[in-house]
Structures are given as C-alpha cells and as structure tokens.
Design an enzyme around this catalytic site. Sequence first.
Site: not given
Ligand code: PAF
Length: 285
Positions: A25-26, A29, A147, A149, A153, A186-187
């Site tokens: 977590l950053h 998050h 998020g 970003k 998703q 996180s990357r």
């Molecule tokens: O965004 C993420 O970190 C992942 O895609 C999630 C939503 C936790 C699902 O594994």
Amino acid sequence: MRIAHTIDELAPHTGGVLIPTMGALHPGHLLLVEAARKYADEHSGIPVVVSVFVNPTQFNEQLDFDTYPKRLDQDARACANAGATCVFAPSVPTMYPTDDPVPVPPLPQVASSPMLEDHHRPGHFPGVCQVCKRLFDLCKPSATIFGEKDWQQLSCIRAMCAQLDLPIDVIGHPTIREPDGVAMSSRNLNLTTAQRKQAVGIVRGLIEAGQHANPADAERAGRDTAESHGVRMEYLAVRDASTLLAPKPDEPARVLAAGRLGDVRLIDNAPWPNFSLDAPDAHLE
Ligand code: PAF
C-alpha cells in the site's frame, strides 16, 4: 484492528466498506482507507475492510505476478493508522477452493471491447471481475472504493455490479499523484531511479493530449511526448468516459494511457481535454 485470514475470522467485519487491494500500500491507498472511514462514520460506523490479496488469476505475465511487492505487516499497520477495522488477507485456497470453483461473472462490454487494457492484458479483467465478485460475496459490502487511476477497472466493477444487480455503492476516488505528477502505484517501487524520472512522461503525455481539441491530434501528440521521455507506450487513447469507446461530442471524455519502462508497466488517465496538474481534479499529494 483485526487481520482476518479465513472466512470465519472475516465474519464479524462484513457489511461495511470494502477497499480491494493487492497490498504494497502507498499513500494513495491510505487516502482510500481514510475516505472509507469517513463514509463508514456517516453510515452508523459500519466496518472498513481492506482486502490484501495478490490475485493470481488477473496476471497475464508470470514475472509481473512474481515481482509484485508483498509486505503484509507494514500494510496492516498503515491500515490501522488510517482507520480500517479489518485487513482481510486470505490464502489462495480460501479465495479459490478447488472443491467449489469460483466462476468468472459475465463480462461487461467495458471489460472486453474498448481495445485498451482488455487488448494488452488478455485475461486480466476476467480475473479482476472474478476476484472482486468473490470478495463481494465474502465481505458483503454496502460500499466499495476504487481508485480512478485504473479507470477501466473502475468502469468494469460499476458495470458488473449493475449487470448482476449487486446492492453495492461503487465509489471512485481521484488519482493521487506524486509531487512531479506521476500517479501513485505499487509498481512504482519496481522502477529504478532513472526509470522513476522517466515515468513522468506518461502524465506529461496526458497533459499534452489535453491541449488538442481533435482526438487524433491529441493521441499523436500525447504519445510523442511520453515516448520522448523514454516510455514505450502501448496506448494513449481519447475515449468516452463511460463506454470507453470513441468519444462523442458534448459527452465527458478521458484520455487513457499505458506504457512500459523496462519490465514495469504503468497506466494513468485524466479528464480530456484541458487536464493540467494545477487543476482541482489533478489531486497532487
Ligand atoms: O487494483 C487492484 O489492486 C486489483 O486489480 C484489485 C481490484 C484489488 C483486484 O485484485
């Protein structure tokens, strides 16, 4: 604050706000956790659950999965400080029991045809929808925060909840940026010092795209800017903000981008046109 590894341990903390994460977590998050705490306090003090699970089914590259940073103890301490009630850190067999396979829900259109992440990461959104539906079934949240970003998703989760008629308030939280404008991720931890400097090319590409009123010009100029910093771009595309298909006149649009620095793949997006880091929706730290 509790750490739950099993469904039984999670049981007392269901029915609240869920923040699904893969850990490492950053500060971005943690702002989601703080937003969840605020939401929970306004809704009779319901629990705030942060899930930490590196979901194997959404990785289309083994290296990306293997190198995904893991540090549960540190994450749990940070979640406690930010106001979480529980960190749910399940094992793979808890999430995906072999005797009761977890189905992939029917994929919404935004997950399968905009030719963005869906095109470059085949199998990614089926895995994301599968794990999120499973987390929703286990955590039974009344609200969930994602998020912005990961715009595609967030759009998928909204569409999946609508399609399955799940009674969950899906809340998008603005992207949190480092002082130079790079979106927190996180990357970013996997970038070398030199790559971290180059990473600013992506957000500069988004800003450049915002200077052009024509989508094709915006895409070309945005991509050129990002690549001039050494980012190998996969896409930089102007799209309708809801459908993620071609933008429509007078409808909100977004510019979305993905690019690579070495083995690290980064994504970002912004409102289009006229995105600037000084704008109120830029959310710098
Ligand atoms: O965004 C993420 O970190 C992942 O895609 C999630 C939503 C936790 C699902 O594994």
